[in-house]
Design an enzyme around this catalytic site. Structure first.
Site, PDB file in Angstrom:
ATOM      1  CB  SER A  16      -0.921   0.015   1.227  1.00 18.22           C
ATOM      2  OG  SER A  16      -0.154   0.067   2.427  1.00 18.22           O
TER       3      SER A  16
ATOM      4  CB  ILE B 195       5.403   5.473  -0.115  1.00 15.95           C
ATOM      5  CG1 ILE B 195       4.880   6.870   0.221  1.00 15.95           C
ATOM      6  CG2 ILE B 195       6.776   5.567  -0.766  1.00 15.95           C
ATOM      7  CD1 ILE B 195       5.704   7.596   1.265  1.00 15.95           C
TER       8      ILE B 195
ATOM      9  NE  ARG C  26       3.307  -5.506  10.620  1.00 17.72           N
ATOM     10  CZ  ARG C  26       3.123  -4.690  11.663  1.00 17.72           C
ATOM     11  NH1 ARG C  26       3.478  -5.082  12.867  1.00 17.72           N
ATOM     12  NH2 ARG C  26       2.575  -3.506  11.494  1.00 17.72           N
TER      13      ARG C  26
ATOM     14  CG  ASP D  12       6.885  -8.530  11.806  1.00 19.77           C
ATOM     15  OD1 ASP D  12       7.436  -7.421  11.643  1.00 19.77           O
ATOM     16  OD2 ASP D  12       6.268  -8.832  12.844  1.00 19.77           O
ATOM     17  CB  VAL D  13      10.736  -5.442   8.390  1.00 19.97           C
ATOM     18  CG1 VAL D  13      10.359  -5.600   6.929  1.00 19.97           C
ATOM     19  CG2 VAL D  13       9.929  -4.329   9.056  1.00 19.97           C
TER      20      VAL D  13
ATOM     21  CG  ASN E  65       7.970   1.908   1.883  1.00 18.73           C
ATOM     22  OD1 ASN E  65       7.907   3.125   1.908  1.00 18.73           O
ATOM     23  ND2 ASN E  65       6.883   1.131   1.966  1.00 18.73           N
TER      24      ASN E  65
ATOM     25  CE1 TYR F 146       8.049   8.054  10.858  1.00 12.27           C
ATOM     26  CE2 TYR F 146       8.386  10.429  10.900  1.00 12.27           C
ATOM     27  CZ  TYR F 146       8.136   9.266  10.195  1.00 12.27           C
ATOM     28  OH  TYR F 146       7.971   9.321   8.829  1.00 12.27           O
TER      29      TYR F 146
ATOM     30  CE  LYS G  93      10.596   6.828   8.678  1.00 15.79           C
ATOM     31  NZ  LYS G  93      10.564   5.786   7.634  1.00 15.79           N
TER      32      LYS G  93
ATOM     33  CB  VAL H  49       3.368  10.920   1.111  1.00 15.93           C
ATOM     34  CG1 VAL H  49       2.945  10.264  -0.201  1.00 15.93           C
ATOM     35  CG2 VAL H  49       4.832  11.360   1.044  1.00 15.93           C
TER      36      VAL H  49
END
Length: 250
Positions: free
Chosen positions: A15, A17, A37, A56-57, A83, A148, A152, A181
């Site tokens: 989904s 980006i 996931r 699942d990263v 991503n 967050y 990043k 976005v």
């Protein structure tokens, strides 16, 4: 140089980006493994060069097994797009260890596992593109979102260090740092900001639009086109960069 026939892997590719990037790469001829996931979401968008892989990263063993399965099916990964991420803000004095670890495990640890396990194919073929989806929060920090922003910033540090490690090879490492976005994450954040700030949802959305320098939301395709550029001809000298897509100077 063309990416036709090359194997790309996009985490969070079902989904937003990630899906826009996956479709752009597939449109340019790449074979694209999309991970996430939610298997049902991946299956719904699969086809036309997109191959779903439930992964699942945050789980090191799942990433290792998932990348191995993708390589077995479609060959070495030469385009890696970390991503998958969580975009959620919380004041630091309200941030407990569980929330901090959740953000880091997905945004930073997940990127580390994914890139590390995809590097083998790039080293083997001496060509590769790693393009991490960071955020303008990784450039300047975001008010009310310390965890967050830290995650990043960490992604950009990882990318810059790897670019130094592989200077002069056929591998490049870059980060893309979008502003707000227009994805389902915006819709979720509208509700959260509205409740937290005591404003209407319309006012909350306007706050995010206003934060972008050109006063509109960025489209997922704008990010996807930047990825295509970084994978395409003439991009080999773009390395170790954090490319801002924010409508103006951040």
């Amino acid at each position: 140089m063309t990416i036709a026939g090359k194997h790309a892997l996009v985490t969070g590719g079902g989904s937003g980006i990630g899906l826009a990037i996956a479709r752009a790469l597939a449109g340019a001829g790449a074979e694209v493994t999309i991970t996430g996931r939610r298997a049902a979401v991946l299956d719904e968008v699969a086809g036309a060069g997109l191959y779903p892989l439930s992964m699942d990263v945050t789980q090191e063993h799942e990433v290792a097994a998932g990348v191995a399965a993708a390589v077995k099916a479609r060959g070495p990964v030469q385009i890696c797009i970390p991503n998958a991420g969580i975009a959620e803000g919380r004041a630091l004095h309200k941030t407990d260890a569980a929330f901090w670890r959740q953000i880091m495990a997905t945004n930073l640890d997940g990127a580390f596992y994914t890139v590390r396990d995809c590097l083998g194919g790039m080293r083997q073929t001496d060509w590769g593109r790693v393009i991490a989806i960071s955020s303008i929060a990784g450039i300047k920090g975001l008010k009310g979102a310390a965890a967050y922003s830290a995650s990043k910033h960490g992604m950009i540090g990882l990318i810059r260090s790897l670019s130094e490690d592989y200077l002069g090879t056929g591998l490049t490492f870059n980060a893309i740092c979008p502003g707000y976005v227009d994805t389902e994450i915006i819709s979720r954040n509208v509700t959260a900001i509205s409740a937290r700030a005591g404003v209407s949802e319309q006012e909350a959305r306007a706050m995010m639009v206003e934060a972008n320098r050109h006063k509109r939301l960025i489209t997922p395709d704008e990010v996807a086109q930047a990825v295509l550029w970084l994978c395409g001809p003439g991009s080999s000298s773009i390395n170790g960069q954090a490319l801002e897509i924010a409508g103006g100077q951040v």
